[in-house]
Design a protein around this motif. Structure first.
Motif, PDB file in Angstrom:
ATOM      1  N   VAL A  51      30.468  45.248  46.160  1.00 42.07           N
ATOM      2  CA  VAL A  51      31.005  44.666  47.380  1.00 42.07           C
ATOM      3  C   VAL A  51      32.528  44.660  47.331  1.00 42.07           C
ATOM      4  O   VAL A  51      33.207  45.012  48.290  1.00 42.07           O
ATOM      5  CB  VAL A  51      30.469  43.235  47.583  1.00 42.07           C
ATOM      6  N   ARG A  52      33.062  44.255  46.207  1.00 42.47           N
ATOM      7  CA  ARG A  52      34.511  44.089  46.061  1.00 42.47           C
ATOM      8  C   ARG A  52      35.265  45.408  46.287  1.00 42.47           C
ATOM      9  O   ARG A  52      36.354  45.417  46.890  1.00 42.47           O
ATOM     10  CB  ARG A  52      34.826  43.539  44.665  1.00 42.47           C
ATOM     11  N   GLU A  53      34.709  46.533  45.829  1.00 40.92           N
ATOM     12  CA  GLU A  53      35.426  47.811  45.943  1.00 40.92           C
ATOM     13  C   GLU A  53      35.570  48.278  47.399  1.00 40.92           C
ATOM     14  O   GLU A  53      36.393  49.145  47.690  1.00 40.92           O
ATOM     15  CB  GLU A  53      34.717  48.889  45.136  1.00 40.92           C
ATOM     16  N   ASN A  54      34.792  47.665  48.289  1.00 39.50           N
ATOM     17  CA  ASN A  54      34.894  48.030  49.696  1.00 39.50           C
ATOM     18  C   ASN A  54      35.665  47.014  50.530  1.00 39.50           C
ATOM     19  O   ASN A  54      35.822  47.192  51.733  1.00 39.50           O
ATOM     20  CB  ASN A  54      33.500  48.199  50.302  1.00 39.50           C
ATOM     21  N   ILE A  55      36.125  45.924  49.908  1.00 37.84           N
ATOM     22  CA  ILE A  55      36.902  44.906  50.620  1.00 37.84           C
ATOM     23  C   ILE A  55      38.376  45.174  50.403  1.00 37.84           C
ATOM     24  O   ILE A  55      38.851  45.274  49.266  1.00 37.84           O
ATOM     25  CB  ILE A  55      36.529  43.491  50.138  1.00 37.84           C
ATOM     26  N   ASP A  56      39.105  45.290  51.512  1.00 40.27           N
ATOM     27  CA  ASP A  56      40.549  45.522  51.421  1.00 40.27           C
ATOM     28  C   ASP A  56      41.308  44.207  51.287  1.00 40.27           C
ATOM     29  O   ASP A  56      42.193  44.075  50.442  1.00 40.27           O
ATOM     30  CB  ASP A  56      41.036  46.266  52.674  1.00 40.27           C
ATOM     31  N   SER A  57      40.961  43.227  52.110  1.00 40.14           N
ATOM     32  CA  SER A  57      41.661  41.938  52.068  1.00 40.14           C
ATOM     33  C   SER A  57      40.833  40.895  52.806  1.00 40.14           C
ATOM     34  O   SER A  57      39.914  41.227  53.553  1.00 40.14           O
ATOM     35  CB  SER A  57      43.052  42.049  52.717  1.00 40.14           C
ATOM     36  N   LYS A  82      32.108  34.281  44.353  1.00 35.94           N
ATOM     37  CA  LYS A  82      30.831  34.931  44.063  1.00 35.94           C
ATOM     38  C   LYS A  82      30.735  36.287  44.765  1.00 35.94           C
ATOM     39  O   LYS A  82      30.262  37.270  44.196  1.00 35.94           O
ATOM     40  CB  LYS A  82      29.686  34.024  44.495  1.00 35.94           C
ATOM     41  N   ILE A  83      31.192  36.328  46.003  1.00 35.12           N
ATOM     42  CA  ILE A  83      31.147  37.592  46.748  1.00 35.12           C
ATOM     43  C   ILE A  83      32.015  38.650  46.073  1.00 35.12           C
ATOM     44  O   ILE A  83      31.608  39.791  45.857  1.00 35.12           O
ATOM     45  CB  ILE A  83      31.603  37.370  48.205  1.00 35.12           C
ATOM     46  N   LEU A  84      33.243  38.255  45.696  1.00 37.91           N
ATOM     47  CA  LEU A  84      34.180  39.207  45.101  1.00 37.91           C
ATOM     48  C   LEU A  84      33.805  39.593  43.676  1.00 37.91           C
ATOM     49  O   LEU A  84      34.284  40.594  43.147  1.00 37.91           O
ATOM     50  CB  LEU A  84      35.601  38.638  45.138  1.00 37.91           C
ATOM     51  N   SER A  85      32.984  38.806  43.055  1.00 37.16           N
ATOM     52  CA  SER A  85      32.576  39.141  41.691  1.00 37.16           C
ATOM     53  C   SER A  85      31.575  40.298  41.651  1.00 37.16           C
ATOM     54  O   SER A  85      31.311  40.857  40.589  1.00 37.16           O
ATOM     55  CB  SER A  85      31.956  37.902  41.009  1.00 37.16           C
ATOM     56  N   ASN A  86      31.020  40.639  42.799  1.00 35.19           N
ATOM     57  CA  ASN A  86      30.097  41.771  42.883  1.00 35.19           C
ATOM     58  C   ASN A  86      30.916  43.054  43.047  1.00 35.19           C
ATOM     59  O   ASN A  86      31.518  43.283  44.102  1.00 35.19           O
ATOM     60  CB  ASN A  86      29.157  41.583  44.071  1.00 35.19           C
ATOM     61  N   PRO A  87      30.949  43.932  42.021  1.00 29.57           N
ATOM     62  CA  PRO A  87      31.806  45.130  42.085  1.00 29.57           C
ATOM     63  C   PRO A  87      31.497  46.036  43.268  1.00 29.57           C
ATOM     64  O   PRO A  87      32.416  46.587  43.883  1.00 29.57           O
ATOM     65  CB  PRO A  87      31.520  45.832  40.760  1.00 29.57           C
ATOM     66  N   SER A 120      41.565  35.583  39.487  1.00 32.06           N
ATOM     67  CA  SER A 120      40.865  36.874  39.493  1.00 32.06           C
ATOM     68  C   SER A 120      41.012  37.640  40.809  1.00 32.06           C
ATOM     69  O   SER A 120      41.073  38.875  40.804  1.00 32.06           O
ATOM     70  CB  SER A 120      39.375  36.660  39.208  1.00 32.06           C
ATOM     71  N   TYR A 121      41.079  36.903  41.921  1.00 31.95           N
ATOM     72  CA  TYR A 121      41.013  37.603  43.203  1.00 31.95           C
ATOM     73  C   TYR A 121      42.087  37.147  44.191  1.00 31.95           C
ATOM     74  O   TYR A 121      41.970  37.373  45.406  1.00 31.95           O
ATOM     75  CB  TYR A 121      39.629  37.386  43.837  1.00 31.95           C
ATOM     76  N   GLY A 122      43.143  36.543  43.689  1.00 28.79           N
ATOM     77  CA  GLY A 122      44.199  36.049  44.574  1.00 28.79           C
ATOM     78  C   GLY A 122      44.859  37.157  45.388  1.00 28.79           C
ATOM     79  O   GLY A 122      45.350  36.924  46.500  1.00 28.79           O
ATOM     80  N   SER A 123      44.866  38.405  44.855  1.00 27.78           N
ATOM     81  CA  SER A 123      45.519  39.516  45.564  1.00 27.78           C
ATOM     82  C   SER A 123      44.788  39.925  46.845  1.00 27.78           C
ATOM     83  O   SER A 123      45.336  40.663  47.664  1.00 27.78           O
ATOM     84  CB  SER A 123      45.609  40.727  44.637  1.00 27.78           C
ATOM     85  N   PHE A 124      43.563  39.443  47.030  1.00 24.10           N
ATOM     86  CA  PHE A 124      42.800  39.807  48.216  1.00 24.10           C
ATOM     87  C   PHE A 124      43.178  38.954  49.422  1.00 24.10           C
ATOM     88  O   PHE A 124      42.884  39.330  50.554  1.00 24.10           O
ATOM     89  CB  PHE A 124      41.290  39.656  47.963  1.00 24.10           C
ATOM     90  N   PHE A 125      43.823  37.788  49.208  1.00 23.42           N
ATOM     91  CA  PHE A 125      44.021  36.829  50.289  1.00 23.42           C
ATOM     92  C   PHE A 125      45.418  36.942  50.902  1.00 23.42           C
ATOM     93  O   PHE A 125      46.405  37.182  50.206  1.00 23.42           O
ATOM     94  CB  PHE A 125      43.786  35.400  49.780  1.00 23.42           C
ATOM     95  N   GLN A 126      45.448  36.756  52.229  1.00 18.30           N
ATOM     96  CA  GLN A 126      46.720  36.734  52.952  1.00 18.30           C
ATOM     97  C   GLN A 126      46.595  35.774  54.122  1.00 18.30           C
ATOM     98  O   GLN A 126      45.495  35.450  54.560  1.00 18.30           O
ATOM     99  CB  GLN A 126      47.085  38.129  53.465  1.00 18.30           C
TER     100      GLN A 126
END
Length: 311
Positions: A210-216, A203-208, A257-263
């Motif tokens: 917010v998402r555009e400012n999150i690196d990882s 839900k957090i990452l679905s907000n553009p 959709s957002y797997g590339s954000f996680f490490q």
């Protein structure tokens, strides 16, 4: 009568000439005497003159010696004066060169001061822009923190201090809620908790905005010091990886959709929260931390823009 007159005349003539002769003799004698006196006086005067002449010659010789000495001194003084003038000319030239160097340094100083003033203005502008970014970052973290608390409120209430969120929107989960001690296998209760986490992050990452400012989003594992650091590294890394995989499996949409954000990363027994004096302290250090890393691209752009303007 005539004879008598002649006799008388003759007699008078005879008496007259001897007297004249005596007078002349006396005069000659007197004259001779005067001449002798004058001669003697001349001799005496000549002797005095000779003595005076000798004295004058000696004085003249002395004066000439003094004059020669004075001339030598004057020559030495003139030579020293010439050297001093030469030194003075050299000092004047050196002084002129130094003054020119001072003038050049002053001009360079004025130029550097102007350049420094410009740099200060530029740095003030950069500082202002960085402060704006910091405020934006803080605002974003507050927004993310609010979203997490809203989505996971029931988990916080249920588990109490075992699940917490700090001011940087980092989630702190004690390992006992997810794993058995020494294990990297997630418990069933832990899977249910991670499913709620995955839904919240989706839900957090679905907000553009917010998402555009999150690196990882970094999942980090931490262990206690019971084992050696090699085994603790393996355990902390395996637990972090297990959490990432579990969230993706519990919510495939998150991975898609957002797997590339996680490490995932592990820190072994290092970076403890508290000093390990007892088992309670060790249990606090055994944890999973979920960190949201805000993009610093804007900061890098500001720094790059500033450095590109520098000569």
């Amino acid at each position: 009568m005539k004879a008598m007159q002649r006799f008388r005349q003759q007699s008078e003539e005879e008496h007259y000439w001897p007297s004249f002769t005596d007078i002349m003799s006396s005069l000659v004698f007197v004259l001779f005497f005067f001449i002798v006196i004058l001669f003697v006086k001349q001799i005496i005067s000549a002797k005095e003159w000779d003595e005076q002449l000798v004295t004058a010659a000696a004085s003249l010789t002395e004066k000439q010696g003094l004059l020669e000495s004075s001339e030598r001194s004057l020559s030495e003084i003139n030579r020293e004066l010439a050297e001093k003038k030469k030194e003075m000319a050299g000092l004047e030239k050196s002084l002129a060169d130094r003054q020119a160097n001072i003038d050049q340094l002053q001009a360079q100083l004025a130029k550097d001061q102007l350049s420094l003033k410009q740099k200060e203005n530029e740095l003030t502008d950069v500082k202002s822009r960085l402060e704006e970014i910091s405020l934006l970052r803080l605002s974003l973290l507050e927004e993310v923190k609010g979203s997490i608390e809203e989505e996971l409120g029931t988990i916080f209430k249920t588990n109490g201090p075992s699940v917490a969120i700090d001011d940087n929107a980092n989630l702190m989960i004690q390992s006992s809620l997810l794993f058995a001690k020494g294990s990297s296998e997630i418990s069933e209760t832990g899977r249910k908790m991670l499913r709620q986490f995955s839904l919240a992050f989706q839900k957090i990452l679905s907000n553009p905005s917010v998402r555009e400012n999150i690196d990882s989003i970094t999942i980090s594992g931490y262990a206690d010091s019971d084992d050696n650091f090699e085994n603790n590294y393996v355990l902390s890394c395996e637990r972090a990886i297990a959490v990432v995989i579990a969230m993706m499996k519990e919510n495939p949409a998150l991975e898609k959709s957002y797997g590339s954000f996680f490490q995932a990363s592990g820190f072994s027994e290092f970076r403890p929260l508290v000093k390990e004096t007892d088992e309670t302290a060790k249990s606090k250090n055994r944890r999973i931390q979920i960190s949201i890393n805000i993009k610093d691209s804007q900061i890098q752009d500001i720094i790059g823009d500033y450095t590109s303007k520098r000569p």
